[in-house]
Design an enzyme around this catalytic site. Structure first.
Site, short mmCIF file in Angstrom:
data_model
loop_
_atom_site.label_atom_id
_atom_site.label_comp_id
_atom_site.label_asym_id
_atom_site.label_seq_id
_atom_site.Cartn_x
_atom_site.Cartn_y
_atom_site.Cartn_z
N CYS A 9 0.87 -1.19 0.00
CA CYS A 9 0.00 0.00 0.00
C CYS A 9 0.90 1.23 0.00
O CYS A 9 2.07 1.14 -0.40
CB CYS A 9 -0.97 -0.02 1.18
N ASN A 12 2.28 1.39 4.40
CA ASN A 12 2.56 0.10 5.07
C ASN A 12 2.23 0.14 6.56
O ASN A 12 2.89 -0.50 7.38
CB ASN A 12 4.01 -0.35 4.83
N CYS A 14 -1.49 0.66 7.35
CA CYS A 14 -2.93 0.37 7.45
C CYS A 14 -3.33 -0.83 6.60
O CYS A 14 -3.58 -1.92 7.11
CB CYS A 14 -3.77 1.59 7.06
N ARG A 15 -3.41 -0.65 5.28
CA ARG A 15 -4.00 -1.70 4.43
C ARG A 15 -3.10 -2.91 4.25
O ARG A 15 -3.55 -4.05 4.43
CB ARG A 15 -4.38 -1.10 3.07
N SER A 16 -1.84 -2.69 3.84
CA SER A 16 -1.02 -3.88 3.55
C SER A 16 -0.66 -4.68 4.80
O SER A 16 -0.63 -5.92 4.72
CB SER A 16 0.22 -3.53 2.70
N ASP A 125 -8.14 3.84 1.02
CA ASP A 125 -7.21 4.24 2.08
C ASP A 125 -8.01 4.71 3.31
O ASP A 125 -8.77 5.68 3.22
CB ASP A 125 -6.36 5.39 1.53
P1 4NP Z 1 -1.79 2.80 4.10
O1 4NP Z 1 -2.44 4.14 4.69
O2 4NP Z 1 -1.22 3.16 2.75
O3 4NP Z 1 -2.94 1.88 4.02
O4 4NP Z 1 -0.72 2.36 5.10
C1 4NP Z 1 -1.74 5.34 4.83
C2 4NP Z 1 -0.89 5.52 5.88
C3 4NP Z 1 -0.23 6.71 6.05
C4 4NP Z 1 -0.45 7.74 5.14
C5 4NP Z 1 -1.31 7.56 4.07
C6 4NP Z 1 -1.96 6.35 3.90
N1 4NP Z 1 0.21 8.97 5.33
O5 4NP Z 1 -0.13 9.93 4.58
O6 4NP Z 1 1.07 9.10 6.19
#
Ligand code: 4NP
Length: 157
Positions: A9, A12, A14-16, A125
């Site tokens: 993702c 790294n 939340c989703r992955s 997201d």
């Molecule tokens: P992820 O979510 O891609 O599912 O881990 C996010 C985590 C952090 C951020 C964006 C999306 N960020 O902007 O810091």
């Protein structure tokens, strides 16, 4: 032969890692550790070394998945040498991975939800969303993990 799967993702956190923890538990429960290995990474390195987002951990735990040992890392070009299947959570992640992907990559680079039964093609997201966003990630991830497992087993992984 082990099939190596990498979930990717943006951050790294939340989703992955959610996909990593869910698929790892399915593999552990089914005794498939010698056949399938799992990892996760982010296209961005902002959160390198951090545990998954507290909200992702909390909602995953409610469904029996422990994400606490996972640590964020950035996806790197050599991942394409190590993994057979690299699965992106959304189209931007896929685009970023395609830019990193060497021409000799022999594995499959695809959207994770290609293995799911949902009408959605991307895992939204949840980072700036409320609790529902995290539950939705788990719903989509659980569904696509089952489809991914069926796919790998049908290929005699
Ligand atoms: P992820 O979510 O891609 O599912 O881990 C996010 C985590 C952090 C951020 C964006 C999306 N960020 O902007 O810091």
């Amino acid at each position: 032969m082990t099939i190596n799967v990498l979930f990717v993702c943006l951050g790294n956190i939340c989703r992955s890692p959610t996909a990593h923890g869910v698929f790892q538990k399915i593999i552990d429960d089914r005794g498939l550790n010698n056949r399938i290995s799992v990892d996760s990474a982010g296209t961005a390195g902002w959160h390198t070394g951090k545990s998954p987002d507290a909200r992702s951990q909390r909602f995953a735990k409610k469904r029996g998945y422990d994400l606490s040992d996972l640590r964020a890392r950035q996806a790197i070009a050599t991942d394409f040498d190590e993994f057979d299947l690299i699965l992106a959570m959304d189209k931007q992640n896929l685009k970023d991975l395609q830019a990193l992907c060497p021409s000799h990559f022999a594995g499959r680079l695809d959207l994770f939800l290609a293995f799911g039964g949902s009408e959605l093609s991307e895992v939204p997201d949840p980072y700036y969303e409320g609790d529902d966003g995290f539950e939705k990630v788990l719903d989509l991830v659980e569904d696509a993990c089952q489809g991914l497992l069926d796919h790998l087993l049908s290929k005699k992984a």
